[in-house]
Motif scaffolding. Structure first.
Motif, short mmCIF file in Angstrom:
data_model
loop_
_atom_site.label_atom_id
_atom_site.label_comp_id
_atom_site.label_asym_id
_atom_site.label_seq_id
_atom_site.Cartn_x
_atom_site.Cartn_y
_atom_site.Cartn_z
N THR A 113 6.46 14.32 18.79
CA THR A 113 5.89 13.08 19.31
C THR A 113 6.82 11.90 19.07
O THR A 113 7.05 11.09 19.96
CB THR A 113 4.53 12.80 18.64
N CYS A 114 7.36 11.81 17.88
CA CYS A 114 8.19 10.66 17.53
C CYS A 114 9.60 10.76 18.09
O CYS A 114 10.28 9.75 18.25
CB CYS A 114 8.27 10.51 16.02
N GLU A 115 10.06 11.98 18.35
CA GLU A 115 11.43 12.22 18.80
C GLU A 115 12.44 11.61 17.84
O GLU A 115 13.50 11.13 18.23
CB GLU A 115 11.65 11.69 20.22
N SER A 116 12.09 11.62 16.57
CA SER A 116 13.00 11.11 15.55
C SER A 116 13.77 12.27 14.95
O SER A 116 13.28 13.40 14.89
CB SER A 116 12.21 10.39 14.46
N PHE A 117 14.98 12.00 14.46
CA PHE A 117 15.78 13.03 13.82
C PHE A 117 15.41 13.22 12.35
O PHE A 117 15.96 14.09 11.69
CB PHE A 117 17.27 12.67 13.90
N THR A 118 14.52 12.37 11.83
CA THR A 118 14.22 12.40 10.41
C THR A 118 13.01 13.31 10.15
O THR A 118 12.99 14.45 10.57
CB THR A 118 13.98 10.98 9.89
N GLY A 119 12.03 12.83 9.43
CA GLY A 119 10.84 13.59 9.09
C GLY A 119 9.89 12.67 8.34
O GLY A 119 10.15 11.48 8.18
N ARG A 120 8.81 13.23 7.88
CA ARG A 120 7.83 12.39 7.18
C ARG A 120 8.34 12.00 5.79
O ARG A 120 8.79 12.83 5.02
CB ARG A 120 6.51 13.13 7.02
N VAL A 121 8.23 10.71 5.51
CA VAL A 121 8.50 10.18 4.18
C VAL A 121 7.25 9.42 3.74
O VAL A 121 6.76 8.53 4.45
CB VAL A 121 9.72 9.24 4.16
N ILE A 122 6.71 9.80 2.57
CA ILE A 122 5.53 9.14 2.03
C ILE A 122 5.99 8.18 0.95
O ILE A 122 6.76 8.54 0.06
CB ILE A 122 4.54 10.16 1.44
N GLY A 123 5.51 6.93 1.02
CA GLY A 123 5.99 5.97 0.05
C GLY A 123 5.08 4.78 -0.13
O GLY A 123 4.04 4.65 0.52
N VAL A 124 5.50 3.90 -1.02
CA VAL A 124 4.78 2.66 -1.30
C VAL A 124 5.54 1.50 -0.68
O VAL A 124 6.76 1.56 -0.51
CB VAL A 124 4.60 2.46 -2.81
N TYR A 125 4.80 0.45 -0.32
CA TYR A 125 5.45 -0.68 0.34
C TYR A 125 4.77 -1.97 -0.08
O TYR A 125 3.63 -1.99 -0.59
CB TYR A 125 5.40 -0.52 1.86
N ALA A 126 5.48 -3.06 0.12
CA ALA A 126 4.95 -4.40 -0.12
C ALA A 126 5.14 -5.22 1.14
O ALA A 126 6.22 -5.21 1.75
CB ALA A 126 5.63 -5.07 -1.30
N ARG A 127 4.07 -5.90 1.54
CA ARG A 127 4.14 -6.79 2.70
C ARG A 127 4.38 -8.24 2.26
O ARG A 127 5.11 -8.98 2.90
CB ARG A 127 2.87 -6.68 3.53
N SER A 128 3.75 -8.64 1.16
CA SER A 128 3.95 -9.99 0.64
C SER A 128 3.73 -9.97 -0.87
O SER A 128 2.99 -9.13 -1.40
CB SER A 128 2.98 -10.98 1.30
N GLY A 145 0.79 -1.21 0.00
CA GLY A 145 0.00 0.00 0.00
C GLY A 145 0.82 1.27 0.00
O GLY A 145 1.98 1.29 -0.43
N LEU A 146 0.19 2.31 0.52
CA LEU A 146 0.74 3.67 0.57
C LEU A 146 0.83 4.09 2.02
O LEU A 146 -0.13 3.91 2.78
CB LEU A 146 -0.18 4.62 -0.21
N ALA A 147 1.96 4.65 2.43
CA ALA A 147 2.18 4.96 3.84
C ALA A 147 2.91 6.27 4.01
O ALA A 147 3.63 6.73 3.12
CB ALA A 147 2.98 3.84 4.51
N VAL A 148 2.76 6.86 5.20
CA VAL A 148 3.61 7.96 5.63
C VAL A 148 4.33 7.48 6.88
O VAL A 148 3.71 6.93 7.80
CB VAL A 148 2.81 9.25 5.88
N ARG A 149 5.64 7.66 6.90
CA ARG A 149 6.49 7.02 7.90
C ARG A 149 7.41 8.03 8.59
O ARG A 149 7.99 8.89 7.94
CB ARG A 149 7.36 5.94 7.22
N TYR A 150 7.53 7.92 9.92
CA TYR A 150 8.62 8.55 10.66
C TYR A 150 9.68 7.51 11.01
O TYR A 150 10.86 7.72 10.82
CB TYR A 150 8.10 9.23 11.93
N ASP A 151 9.25 6.39 11.54
CA ASP A 151 10.14 5.27 11.82
C ASP A 151 9.26 4.04 12.00
O ASP A 151 8.06 4.07 11.74
CB ASP A 151 11.04 5.54 13.03
#
Length: 506
Positions: free
Chosen positions: A476-491, A387-393
């Protein structure tokens, strides 16, 4: 007069370092930023006017240049310094919890860059202990590496030794002396991001202190030698947004450069929080710029950072026309081409059971660049689930997923997981992930944004869920990165046919 856009570089682009290079066609500026656990690592942007910036490549594009495959979250490529001398680009950086302190070189900033040499202790036993290295040369050709003495391994992990410095033999990449303590600021926490400059026969040491959050700021000292002793500027901090309501917060980690009209500029990081209390920064740390003036007493003065966003943008990718992925695509602890391939007019990701909870998901994405953003992908899940996701970590992500007869919206916030699932009647569909400004009480938003998760199946769009965007903010996340929007595969194999993202900063 140069128009200074702010952000200068939108989205997850922290810890900027900039250099001016004189060419036969006029000056050019090159800018490098941190990437932490993402690959390709350390993007290089170029500008001919300090207004329009082009991503021309990355430093780390080959396995082994950065050892980020197994680093802890927020480890990896920390705080580069980019310089140019005698026709060669130099970049020093810490591969935190990876290889150590590294020196890269290239004749062309677009690459290819060297494999990276460790900057070794005087006895040659291991990398120098520290982060945020700077590199500078005096008139005699002596090489100085000045760095923040944060220890990242061993029994002393977490100990901070202040700002330290060594002379280095750059041919052998080895320190010529034990680290010396130099000026470490005015007493703020985490003195870091040192940069040395020679201006009018004086040496200036500029650092960040106060932490990279709301207390962040830039301070400076000067002396007659790159080794000091250093005199503290009376007006420190030179720039900070602490205890203010300015729209750009956390300003610090600056680097000085001469701009297009001979004026001095400071590039630095900051965040754009959006809520009634300016509390939540959805995009993480971005690159900003602000003017610098030299006073009669020889001290620089740096203006507060003003918000001046560019117009909105639209990015549309048809993988049927693509021969390769452009420079904007990144992946987590892996290179994008190791997770996906362009095949039969689609970007095909190969799922292997890993989910977005895994430190190394099958995920390929692009930085979210605007506070208001809408992303749509056309996806074929006839042979897989993804699917499609937005990720911090791996502990903070939101996605809409399709496959195996189900359509699911999911929010993962630390140890809390919520799902919304409906039956799926088609294997080719559009997935939507929108970041929209919240409807606030009397126009005052109470969160950074609201994430809208949906899908269009057989021409009918359905909204599956809304998620409070503050759960994917840097605070909230206390991550050094930022939002990355992307596509992913689980299986299985998930085929992405198209990608459209458009946004603005209204």
């Amino acid at each position: 007069m140069t128009t200074l856009h702010n952000p200068l570089i939108n989205g997850f682009h922290p810890d900027p370092s900039v250099v001016r290079v004189e060419t036969a066609d006029g000056p050019e500026w090159y800018l490098a930023t941190s990437t932490f656990e993402y690959l390709p690592g350390i993007p290089i942007h170029r500008s001919h006017d300090f207004e329009t910036w082009e991503l021309i490549g990355h430093v780390a594009v080959r396995p082994g240049q950065l050892a980020v495959e197994d680093v802890a979250t927020a480890g990896g490529a920390w705080a580069p310094t980019l310089r140019h001398r005698d026709g060669l680009f130099h970049l020093v950086i810490t591969d935190a919890m990876g290889r150590g302190m590294l020196h890269f070189t290239a004749s062309d900033a677009a690459g290819p860059w060297s494999d990276g040499d460790l900057l070794l202790k005087q006895d040659g036993s291991a990398s120098l202990d520290g982060i945020d290295p700077d590199i500078a040369w005096d008139r005699d050709g002596n090489v100085y590496v000045t760095f923040s003495g944060l220890i990242l391994g061993g029994d002393d992990i977490g100990q901070h030794l202040g700002i330290q410095q060594v002379k280095v033999d750059l041919d052998r990449h080895i320190a010529l002396e034990a680290p010396r303590s130099v000026w470490s600021g005015t007493g703020g926490q985490f003195p870091e991001a040192p940069h040395l400059y020679e201006v009018d026969d004086r040496w200036y040491l500029m650092i960040a202190e106060g932490g990279t959050e709301r207390g962040h700021g830039v301070s400076i000292a000067r002396g007659t030698s790159p080794e000091g002793p250093f005199e503290t500027a009376p007006q420190n901090p030179l720039v900070s947004a602490r205890s203010t309501t300015r729209p750009v917060q956390n300003t610090g980690h600056g680097d000085l450069v001469v701009g297009p009209d001979g004026e001095w500029l400071c590039v630095l990081l900051g965040v754009r929080p959006r809520s009634m209390t300016r509390a939540f920064s959805a995009l993480g740390r971005e690159t900003f710029v602000t003017p610098v003036r030299w006073e009669e007493d020889g001290w620089p003065a740096i203006d507060p950072v003003l918000l001046n966003p560019r117009a909105g943008t639209r990015v549309e990718v048809s993988f049927a026309d693509a021969l390769h992925l452009d420079h904007e695509w990144i992946a987590v602890r892996a290179l994008p081409n190791s997770l996906a391939e362009l095949r039969d007019g689609a970007l095909v990701l190969h799922g292997d059971g890993r989910t977005l909870d895994d430190p190394r998901p099958v995920f390929v994405g692009r930085r979210q660049e605007h506070l208001t953003n809408a992303a749509t992908v056309r996806i074929d899940v006839s042979a897989g689930v993804g699917g499609l996701a937005v990720r911090y970590d791996e502990r903070f992500h939101v996605e809409v997923e399709a496959g195996d007869g189900a359509l699911t919206a999911r929010a993962v916030v630390g140890d809390l997981v919520q799902e919304w699932t409906v039956p799926l009647t088609s294997t080719t569909l559009d997935l939507h992930l929108d970041s929209r400004r919240p409807d606030g009480d009397r126009g005052l938003p109470r969160t950074s944004d609201v994430l809208h998760l949906g899908a269009t199946v057989d021409g009918e769009r359905t909204e599956l869920a809304q998620v409070d965007g503050r759960f994917l903010s840097s605070e909230t996340c206390e991550s050094f990165t930022g939002r990355v929007i992307g596509v992913y595969a689980r299986s299985g194999d998930v085929a992405v046919r198209s990608w459209v993202a458009e946004g603005d900063d209204e």
